[in-house]
Design an enzyme around this catalytic site. Sequence first.
Site, PDB file in Angstrom:
ATOM      1  N   LYS A 192      -0.006   4.254  -0.266  1.00 21.11           N
ATOM      2  CA  LYS A 192      -0.772   5.278   0.221  1.00 21.11           C
ATOM      3  C   LYS A 192      -0.440   6.714  -0.803  1.00 21.11           C
ATOM      4  CE  LYS A 192      -0.127   3.399   4.606  1.00 21.11           C
ATOM      5  NZ  LYS A 192      -0.635   3.830   6.054  1.00 21.11           N
ATOM      6  N   HIS A 242     -10.010   1.259   4.270  1.00 22.87           N
ATOM      7  CA  HIS A 242      -8.837   1.372   4.969  1.00 22.87           C
ATOM      8  C   HIS A 242      -8.989   2.784   6.032  1.00 22.87           C
ATOM      9  CE1 HIS A 242      -4.627   2.813   5.999  1.00 22.87           C
ATOM     10  NE2 HIS A 242      -4.271   1.586   5.355  1.00 22.87           N
ATOM     11  N   GLU A 260      -7.467   5.407   7.046  1.00 27.19           N
ATOM     12  CA  GLU A 260      -6.975   6.511   6.600  1.00 27.19           C
ATOM     13  C   GLU A 260      -8.307   7.024   5.640  1.00 27.19           C
ATOM     14  OE1 GLU A 260      -3.309   5.735   5.091  1.00 27.19           O
ATOM     15  OE2 GLU A 260      -2.621   5.502   7.325  1.00 27.19           O
ATOM     16  N   GLY A 265       1.575   2.433  10.928  1.00 25.65           N
ATOM     17  CA  GLY A 265       2.520   3.687  10.896  1.00 25.65           C
ATOM     18  C   GLY A 265       3.252   3.933  12.217  1.00 25.65           C
ATOM     19  N   GLU A 302      -6.406  -4.495  10.384  1.00 25.23           N
ATOM     20  CA  GLU A 302      -5.367  -3.541  10.602  1.00 25.23           C
ATOM     21  C   GLU A 302      -5.826  -2.927  12.074  1.00 25.23           C
ATOM     22  OE1 GLU A 302      -2.963  -2.364   6.899  1.00 25.23           O
ATOM     23  OE2 GLU A 302      -4.839  -0.962   6.986  1.00 25.23           O
ATOM     24  N   ASN A 343       0.855  -1.199  -0.031  1.00 19.65           N
ATOM     25  CA  ASN A 343       0.127  -0.150   0.031  1.00 19.65           C
ATOM     26  C   ASN A 343       0.850   1.139   0.003  1.00 19.65           C
ATOM     27  OD1 ASN A 343      -1.765   1.985   0.639  1.00 19.65           O
ATOM     28  ND2 ASN A 343      -2.218   1.359   2.529  1.00 19.65           N
TER      29      ASN A 343
END
Length: 250
Positions: free
Chosen positions: A13, A99, A101, A174, A168, A11
Amino acid sequence: MTNNNIYFVANWKMYGNSRTLRAIKNIKKLSKSKKFYKAKIIYCPPYTLLEQFANKVKNTNIMIGAQNCHYKIDYGPSTGFISAKMIKDTGSKFVIIGHSESRKEGDTDNKINLKIKTALKSNLKVIFCIGESLKEKKNNKTTLVLRKQIFNGLKNIKDLKNILIAYEPIWSIGTGVLPEINNLKLQVQKIRKILKNIFKNQNYKILYGGSVSPNNINKLSKIDIIDGFLIGGASQNEKKFIDIIKKTIN
Ligand code: PGA
C-alpha cells in the site's frame, strides 16, 4: 491448500521507504530454499520503490509488482500518473488492478477493464481484485456484485493465463475480520463457476485477501481451492510474512 504453486502477494500500500527495503533479507534466503520452491512471492511496494526492489531481488525467485497503473498504455500528458509500460520498465512483472482502495479513489469497472488490457499488452501479469462491501454482503448481493465486477472488469479478455483473481471482501481488509471458512469456500466456488461460464475450462488462479495473518493462516491454508494470498498489513513485517509462508507450505 492446492498442490500447485502458491502465491504470496505482499501489498505494501502507501507504506515503505528505502530503509524498509533492508527488511527482505530473510525472505530472499527463504525464496532460494528448495523446500519453498512452490512459493511464488510477489512484492508490490509503492511506485517509488519498484526499481530499487527489482534490483534487490535479482537472482532470486521473488517477483515485483505495482499497485495500479494508468489506463492509457503509453507515455503521455497525464500528470501524476504511471503507465503500464513505465512499470514494465522498472523490472516489475505484475500489477494489482481493481483493489477496493483504488476503486474508492475512482477506478470504475470500465477503467479497470482498460487498465487490465493495457497491462496485458505491456506484458505485465495482472492481479485483479474483486470483493463486496459489508452493505452488499448484508443485502445478500455478494454473488451479484462479484459477477458484475468479473464480467465488466474482464470484458473482451479471452485468456486468463496472465491474470490472477484476488477475492477480497472489503469488510475484511485491514479489519482483522475473516470470513467464516465455509462461507469463504462457498464464495470461491461461486467465483470459479462464474469464471467457468465465461472462460470455459481455462485454469483459474484465485487468491484470497483480507486480514491474512500468522494467526489465521492455518485455517485459511486448508482451503484447497485457493491458490494463494494477497497480504496487506502482515506483509510489511518480514517476520510475519515469513511465518505466513512457512505455515502454508509446511
Ligand atoms: P490486509 O490488506 O491484509 O491488511 O487486510 C489486504 C489488502 O488490502 O490487499
